[in-house]
Scaffold this motif. Structure first.
Motif, mmCIF file in Angstrom:
data_model
loop_
_atom_site.group_PDB
_atom_site.id
_atom_site.type_symbol
_atom_site.label_atom_id
_atom_site.label_comp_id
_atom_site.label_asym_id
_atom_site.label_seq_id
_atom_site.Cartn_x
_atom_site.Cartn_y
_atom_site.Cartn_z
ATOM 1 N N THR A 1 0.823 -1.212 0.000
ATOM 2 C CA THR A 1 0.000 0.000 0.000
ATOM 3 C C THR A 1 0.854 1.257 0.000
ATOM 4 O O THR A 1 2.073 1.214 0.197
ATOM 5 C CB THR A 1 -0.905 0.031 1.241
ATOM 6 O OG1 THR A 1 -0.077 0.094 2.401
ATOM 7 C CG2 THR A 1 -1.790 -1.190 1.303
ATOM 8 N N ASP A 2 0.179 2.378 -0.165
ATOM 9 C CA ASP A 2 0.845 3.675 -0.116
ATOM 10 C C ASP A 2 1.363 3.975 1.282
ATOM 11 O O ASP A 2 2.260 4.799 1.453
ATOM 12 C CB ASP A 2 -0.116 4.781 -0.539
ATOM 13 C CG ASP A 2 -0.519 4.650 -1.987
ATOM 14 O OD1 ASP A 2 0.209 3.976 -2.721
ATOM 15 O OD2 ASP A 2 -1.557 5.221 -2.372
ATOM 16 N N VAL A 3 0.781 3.325 2.277
ATOM 17 C CA VAL A 3 1.216 3.539 3.653
ATOM 18 C C VAL A 3 2.682 3.169 3.801
ATOM 19 O O VAL A 3 3.464 3.884 4.418
ATOM 20 C CB VAL A 3 0.346 2.694 4.616
ATOM 21 C CG1 VAL A 3 0.792 2.874 6.042
ATOM 22 C CG2 VAL A 3 -1.108 3.062 4.459
ATOM 23 N N ALA A 4 3.070 2.058 3.233
ATOM 24 C CA ALA A 4 4.455 1.610 3.339
ATOM 25 C C ALA A 4 5.400 2.506 2.553
ATOM 26 O O ALA A 4 6.574 2.621 2.897
ATOM 27 C CB ALA A 4 4.568 0.174 2.836
ATOM 28 N N MET A 5 4.899 3.135 1.514
ATOM 29 C CA MET A 5 5.781 3.950 0.674
ATOM 30 C C MET A 5 5.951 5.377 1.182
ATOM 31 O O MET A 5 7.028 5.949 1.068
ATOM 32 C CB MET A 5 5.244 3.971 -0.759
ATOM 33 C CG MET A 5 5.323 2.615 -1.430
ATOM 34 S SD MET A 5 4.673 2.632 -3.089
ATOM 35 C CE MET A 5 5.879 3.620 -3.913
ATOM 36 N N TYR A 6 4.883 5.970 1.731
ATOM 37 C CA TYR A 6 4.922 7.401 2.040
ATOM 38 C C TYR A 6 4.777 7.748 3.514
ATOM 39 O O TYR A 6 4.904 8.905 3.885
ATOM 40 C CB TYR A 6 3.824 8.132 1.275
ATOM 41 C CG TYR A 6 3.897 7.956 -0.212
ATOM 42 C CD1 TYR A 6 5.046 8.288 -0.900
ATOM 43 C CD2 TYR A 6 2.828 7.453 -0.923
ATOM 44 C CE1 TYR A 6 5.129 8.122 -2.265
ATOM 45 C CE2 TYR A 6 2.892 7.292 -2.290
ATOM 46 C CZ TYR A 6 4.041 7.636 -2.953
ATOM 47 O OH TYR A 6 4.115 7.474 -4.304
ATOM 48 N N CYS A 7 4.463 6.799 4.375
ATOM 49 C CA CYS A 7 4.177 7.097 5.775
ATOM 50 C C CYS A 7 5.436 7.577 6.495
ATOM 51 O O CYS A 7 6.507 6.994 6.368
ATOM 52 C CB CYS A 7 3.608 5.865 6.468
ATOM 53 S SG CYS A 7 2.998 6.221 8.114
ATOM 54 N N ARG A 8 5.296 8.645 7.273
ATOM 55 C CA ARG A 8 6.422 9.196 8.027
ATOM 56 C C ARG A 8 6.520 8.596 9.424
ATOM 57 O O ARG A 8 7.525 8.717 10.089
ATOM 58 C CB ARG A 8 6.277 10.710 8.158
ATOM 59 C CG ARG A 8 6.292 11.421 6.833
ATOM 60 C CD ARG A 8 5.930 12.884 7.033
ATOM 61 N NE ARG A 8 5.525 13.487 5.794
ATOM 62 C CZ ARG A 8 6.367 14.102 4.977
ATOM 63 N NH1 ARG A 8 7.623 14.186 5.279
ATOM 64 N NH2 ARG A 8 5.929 14.625 3.856
ATOM 65 N N LYS A 9 5.436 7.973 9.895
ATOM 66 C CA LYS A 9 5.421 7.411 11.240
ATOM 67 C C LYS A 9 5.818 5.945 11.265
ATOM 68 O O LYS A 9 5.915 5.362 12.329
ATOM 69 C CB LYS A 9 4.025 7.564 11.849
ATOM 70 C CG LYS A 9 3.599 9.000 12.035
ATOM 71 C CD LYS A 9 2.209 9.082 12.597
ATOM 72 C CE LYS A 9 1.746 10.523 12.717
ATOM 73 N NZ LYS A 9 0.362 10.610 13.170
ATOM 74 N N ALA A 10 6.018 5.345 10.121
ATOM 75 C CA ALA A 10 6.340 3.924 10.053
ATOM 76 C C ALA A 10 7.768 3.673 10.525
ATOM 77 O O ALA A 10 8.622 4.556 10.498
ATOM 78 C CB ALA A 10 6.153 3.413 8.627
#
Length: 169
Positions: free
Chosen positions: A42-51
């Motif tokens: 997902t985009d979460v894995a690509m763009y998330c700053r909190k990951a």
């Protein structure tokens, strides 16, 4: 190098947010192929700053929202009385309402100021370097609002990731 060249026409011309989403989807397709990640990532894995594991990629849609928000904030804070009385409108389509996003970010900053500085890491009490909303000048205030728009977008990504685990069950 690609994002600044792509963002300038997106910010200057009237382009709706669904078109920007389509551009980002096309770029994501090529980026995923280049990185060799599965298509289900997902985009979460690509763009998330909190990951925990962060990539240095920027979301074009997030930069578009921040750019439109910065433009509206600059026009609202303009010193010329003619520009202030015009009440400029920025057209971004029906999905994204820049005025609402800007107001939401300002309210979030005011709430954060009322709550006060909280400790989020192991540095100890009083180590927070957050600026106070009411004591900031116009440029700092604009930067704080744009940063809050980024944080709101990041929290939406985290919410999306949480919902996907529930859906997978």
């Amino acid at each position: 190098m690609l994002i600044p060249k792509l963002l300038w026409p997106l910010l200057v011309y009237v382009i709706c947010s669904t078109t920007v989403e389509a551009i980002e989807a096309k770029i994501n397709k090529f980026t995923r192929r280049w990185l060799g990640v599965p298509p289900g990532l997902t985009d979460v894995a690509m763009y998330c700053r909190k990951a925990k594991l962060r990539l240095t990629l920027k979301s074009i849609l997030e930069e578009y929202k921040c750019g439109k928000g910065r433009l509206l904030a600059m026009l609202e804070d303009f010193e010329d009385p003619v520009v202030k009385t015009v009440h400029p409108t920025i057209k971004t389509g029906r999905k994204l309402k820049v005025v609402e996003a800007l107001d939401e970010a300002k309210e979030s900053l005011k709430i954060r100021e009322v709550i006060g500085q909280t400790q989020t890491d192991c540095k100890g009490l009083g180590s927070s370097t957050a600026k106070c909303w009411s004591k900031a000048d116009e440029k700092e205030e604009r930067d704080m609002v744009i940063n809050e728009i980024r944080l709101n977008e990041d929290s939406r990504r985290v919410q999306k990731a949480i919902q996907q685990t529930q859906q997978g069950k």
